[in-house]
Design a protein around this motif. Structure first.
Motif, mmCIF file in Angstrom:
data_model
loop_
_atom_site.group_PDB
_atom_site.id
_atom_site.type_symbol
_atom_site.label_atom_id
_atom_site.label_comp_id
_atom_site.label_asym_id
_atom_site.label_seq_id
_atom_site.Cartn_x
_atom_site.Cartn_y
_atom_site.Cartn_z
ATOM 1 N N PRO A 244 0.805 -1.230 0.000
ATOM 2 C CA PRO A 244 0.000 0.000 0.000
ATOM 3 C C PRO A 244 0.834 1.273 0.000
ATOM 4 C CG PRO A 244 0.041 -0.949 2.182
ATOM 5 C CD PRO A 244 0.689 -1.952 1.279
ATOM 6 N N TYR A 245 2.125 1.183 0.354
ATOM 7 C CA TYR A 245 2.972 2.371 0.427
ATOM 8 C C TYR A 245 4.048 2.385 -0.655
ATOM 9 C CZ TYR A 245 0.797 1.971 5.000
ATOM 10 O OH TYR A 245 -0.110 1.799 6.021
ATOM 11 N N GLY A 246 3.908 1.512 -1.645
ATOM 12 C CA GLY A 246 4.890 1.452 -2.718
ATOM 13 C C GLY A 246 5.594 0.109 -2.751
ATOM 14 N N PRO A 247 6.282 -0.204 -3.865
ATOM 15 C CA PRO A 247 6.937 -1.511 -4.027
ATOM 16 C C PRO A 247 8.128 -1.687 -3.093
ATOM 17 C CG PRO A 247 7.535 -0.044 -5.815
ATOM 18 C CD PRO A 247 6.461 0.658 -5.043
ATOM 19 N N LEU A 248 8.341 -2.919 -2.680
ATOM 20 C CA LEU A 248 9.478 -3.266 -1.837
ATOM 21 C C LEU A 248 10.194 -4.453 -2.455
ATOM 22 C CD1 LEU A 248 7.836 -3.067 1.713
ATOM 23 C CD2 LEU A 248 9.499 -1.483 0.750
ATOM 24 N N VAL A 249 11.506 -4.493 -2.304
ATOM 25 C CA VAL A 249 12.285 -5.595 -2.859
ATOM 26 C C VAL A 249 13.314 -6.060 -1.832
ATOM 27 C CG1 VAL A 249 13.944 -4.017 -3.949
ATOM 28 C CG2 VAL A 249 13.714 -6.352 -4.791
ATOM 29 N N GLN A 250 13.426 -7.368 -1.696
ATOM 30 C CA GLN A 250 14.449 -7.963 -0.840
ATOM 31 C C GLN A 250 15.649 -8.295 -1.712
ATOM 32 O OE1 GLN A 250 14.463 -8.520 2.515
ATOM 33 N NE2 GLN A 250 16.503 -9.394 2.409
ATOM 34 N N MET A 251 16.801 -7.769 -1.348
ATOM 35 C CA MET A 251 17.994 -8.055 -2.141
ATOM 36 C C MET A 251 19.199 -8.271 -1.246
ATOM 37 S SD MET A 251 18.983 -4.348 -3.807
ATOM 38 C CE MET A 251 19.291 -2.885 -2.802
ATOM 39 N N ALA A 252 20.192 -8.960 -1.787
ATOM 40 C CA ALA A 252 21.472 -9.177 -1.124
ATOM 41 C C ALA A 252 22.563 -8.656 -2.041
ATOM 42 C CB ALA A 252 21.683 -10.653 -0.824
ATOM 43 N N TYR A 253 23.554 -7.987 -1.472
ATOM 44 C CA TYR A 253 24.590 -7.363 -2.298
ATOM 45 C C TYR A 253 25.900 -7.296 -1.521
ATOM 46 C CZ TYR A 253 22.945 -3.444 0.547
ATOM 47 O OH TYR A 253 22.566 -2.657 1.616
ATOM 48 N N VAL A 295 24.053 -6.032 -11.763
ATOM 49 C CA VAL A 295 24.093 -4.670 -11.224
ATOM 50 C C VAL A 295 25.335 -4.541 -10.352
ATOM 51 C CG1 VAL A 295 22.890 -2.917 -9.872
ATOM 52 C CG2 VAL A 295 21.584 -4.574 -11.211
ATOM 53 N N THR A 296 26.211 -3.603 -10.692
ATOM 54 C CA THR A 296 27.457 -3.423 -9.955
ATOM 55 C C THR A 296 27.752 -1.945 -9.732
ATOM 56 O OG1 THR A 296 28.775 -3.383 -11.998
ATOM 57 C CG2 THR A 296 28.442 -5.542 -10.947
ATOM 58 N N GLY A 297 28.713 -1.679 -8.867
ATOM 59 C CA GLY A 297 29.261 -0.342 -8.675
ATOM 60 C C GLY A 297 28.254 0.776 -8.490
ATOM 61 N N ALA A 298 28.356 1.797 -9.350
ATOM 62 C CA ALA A 298 27.500 2.983 -9.236
ATOM 63 C C ALA A 298 26.028 2.640 -9.444
ATOM 64 C CB ALA A 298 27.942 4.039 -10.239
ATOM 65 N N ALA A 299 25.748 1.700 -10.346
ATOM 66 C CA ALA A 299 24.353 1.293 -10.571
ATOM 67 C C ALA A 299 23.776 0.637 -9.329
ATOM 68 C CB ALA A 299 24.271 0.339 -11.758
ATOM 69 N N LEU A 300 24.581 -0.166 -8.646
ATOM 70 C CA LEU A 300 24.136 -0.796 -7.402
ATOM 71 C C LEU A 300 23.901 0.270 -6.327
ATOM 72 C CD1 LEU A 300 23.533 -3.155 -5.534
ATOM 73 C CD2 LEU A 300 26.001 -3.450 -5.214
ATOM 74 N N GLU A 301 24.772 1.253 -6.271
ATOM 75 C CA GLU A 301 24.598 2.327 -5.293
ATOM 76 C C GLU A 301 23.261 3.042 -5.502
ATOM 77 O OE1 GLU A 301 27.103 6.087 -3.396
ATOM 78 O OE2 GLU A 301 27.732 5.199 -5.305
ATOM 79 N N ARG A 302 22.884 3.271 -6.753
ATOM 80 C CA ARG A 302 21.592 3.901 -7.037
ATOM 81 C C ARG A 302 20.435 3.005 -6.596
ATOM 82 N NH1 ARG A 302 24.448 5.506 -11.721
ATOM 83 N NH2 ARG A 302 23.627 3.745 -12.922
ATOM 84 N N GLU A 303 20.563 1.700 -6.836
ATOM 85 C CA GLU A 303 19.531 0.758 -6.417
ATOM 86 C C GLU A 303 19.369 0.767 -4.895
ATOM 87 O OE1 GLU A 303 17.547 -1.684 -8.188
ATOM 88 O OE2 GLU A 303 17.960 -0.325 -9.838
ATOM 89 N N ILE A 304 20.483 0.758 -4.196
ATOM 90 C CA ILE A 304 20.446 0.787 -2.724
ATOM 91 C C ILE A 304 19.755 2.050 -2.243
ATOM 92 C CG2 ILE A 304 21.877 0.982 -0.644
ATOM 93 C CD1 ILE A 304 23.950 -0.803 -2.114
ATOM 94 N N ASN A 305 20.090 3.174 -2.835
ATOM 95 C CA ASN A 305 19.484 4.442 -2.444
ATOM 96 C C ASN A 305 17.978 4.457 -2.724
ATOM 97 O OD1 ASN A 305 21.926 5.477 -1.526
ATOM 98 N ND2 ASN A 305 22.423 6.438 -3.488
ATOM 99 N N ASN A 306 17.564 3.843 -3.836
ATOM 100 C CA ASN A 306 16.138 3.791 -4.161
ATOM 101 C C ASN A 306 15.365 2.927 -3.159
ATOM 102 O OD1 ASN A 306 16.393 5.436 -6.403
ATOM 103 N ND2 ASN A 306 16.673 3.741 -7.828
ATOM 104 N N VAL A 307 15.939 1.770 -2.819
ATOM 105 C CA VAL A 307 15.298 0.905 -1.824
ATOM 106 C C VAL A 307 15.251 1.610 -0.472
ATOM 107 C CG1 VAL A 307 15.482 -1.275 -0.547
ATOM 108 C CG2 VAL A 307 15.917 -1.226 -3.007
ATOM 109 N N GLN A 308 16.345 2.295 -0.143
ATOM 110 C CA GLN A 308 16.381 3.016 1.129
ATOM 111 C C GLN A 308 15.291 4.086 1.199
ATOM 112 O OE1 GLN A 308 19.000 2.569 3.897
ATOM 113 N NE2 GLN A 308 16.983 3.211 4.595
#
Length: 325
Positions: A244-253, A295-308
């Motif tokens: 109800p508050y937006g998509p969530l994803v479980q990931m390991a990195y 997904v690596t490096g800078a792209a992964l950093e963007r993904e982490i920030n989006n999930v955060q």
């Protein structure tokens, strides 16, 4: 003058690292991978698969399990490690959820992202043969008739698994008892033994028990069914909104401590990208229900920030509301 001296010292350190790297290429000794969960869980399994694959290239990866505080203890050890590339850690969305709620002093800025290992959909499981194990509506009806009494196990507390456990109770219009463990392996053992009434886990953590007929998946926390659990419906198709508050994803990195020299980060990325994308890792990991992407490096950093960012919003609305009840 002090700032000038500090800059000179930093430049000298970088130059020394580069010189050492040129003389003795990284890695020239074992790399320690801190997994902030118990042995036997999906993250631990993935780490040990990578260790086996890297060994074929002559790289020794030592897996160290440091469980506790929903990953916070192990990741703190990584953040405080020497930034030389020889200690890295496996971050997860669970730790990001703690950061969102201010339940750990950790910050994403303390880490240098290397490579994503997996995306892991979560499923709701119940013990096979339980009176409510027929399907999702039957289970939710049971929860509704037993408000505040149904226990749902999760690996860790205040994380995505916990969020979905709470949302399961809300789908039934009542509360549940979230039971946190230090890892998925312990959750699935107690679920199979009927010590708890349900669990929110990854398919990879429960495949053995599902195949053995000990536990039964009754719903997927996703918008689409999973390829390896085609007969298991999503909450969405049954008419329940668990996002109800937006998509969530479980990931390991994988991450290294912040301040790790760029050449070392690049080498780590190269090493682990090759291992993660290899058929020896991809095939068994995807067969177990996880998703392996690139997904690596800078792209992964963007993904982490989006999930955060999503968790910063969702965590407040789910956990703050839960505490007020």
């Amino acid at each position: 003058m002090r700032k000038f001296i500090a800059r000179l010292a930093a430049a000298a350190l970088t130059a020394a690292c580069l010189a050492a790297s040129a003389a003795d290429p990284f890695p020239n000794k074992e790399i320690k991978l801190v997994v902030p969960w118990n042995a036997g869980g999906s993250n631990d399994i993935a780490a040990r698969q990578l260790s086996s694959i890297l060994a074929e290239d002559g790289i020794r990866l030592i897996v160290e399990n440091v469980p506790g505080a929903t990953g916070s203890i192990g990741m703190t050890k990584v953040a405080n490690a020497e930034p030389d590339g020889y200690t890295i850690g496996m971050g997860t969305s669970s730790t990001l959820a703690l950061i969102a709620q201010g339940l750990t002093p950790l910050k994403n800025e303390q880490f240098a992202p290397i490579a994503r290992v997996t995306l892991d959909p979560l499923v709701l499981l119940v013990p096979t043969g339980a009176p409510y194990a027929k399907d999702l509506p039957t289970f939710l009806d049971y929860v509704k008739k037993n408000p505040g009494k149904v226990s749902i196990g999760t690996p860790g507390n205040n994380n995505l698994n916990h969020i979905f456990a709470v949302m399961t109770g809300r789908a039934a219009g009542t509360e549940i008892i979230a039971v946190p463990y230090t890892g998925g392996a312990k959750v699935i053992t107690d679920l199979a033994g009927k010590q708890i009434q349900a669990a929110v886990l990854k398919p990879s953590e429960s495949k053995g028990q599902i195949d053995a007929g000990l536990v039964k998946p009754i719903a997927v926390f996703a918008n689409e069914r999973l390829k390896n659990l085609k007969d298991v419906p999503t909450f969405k198709e049954k008419g329940y909104d668990v996002f109800p508050y937006g998509p969530l994803v479980q990931m390991a990195y994988l991450v290294a401590p912040a301040g790790t020299p760029a050449p070392v980060r690049e080498k780590l990325t190269q090493i682990f990208h090759k291992a993660i994308q290899s058929p020896k890792f991809r095939q068994p990991t995807e067969a177990a229900g996880a998703v392996v992407d690139d997904v690596t490096g800078a792209a992964l950093e963007r993904e982490i920030n989006n999930v955060q960012k999503s968790l910063n919003e969702v965590g407040k609305k789910v956990f703050v509301a839960e505490k007020k009840q």
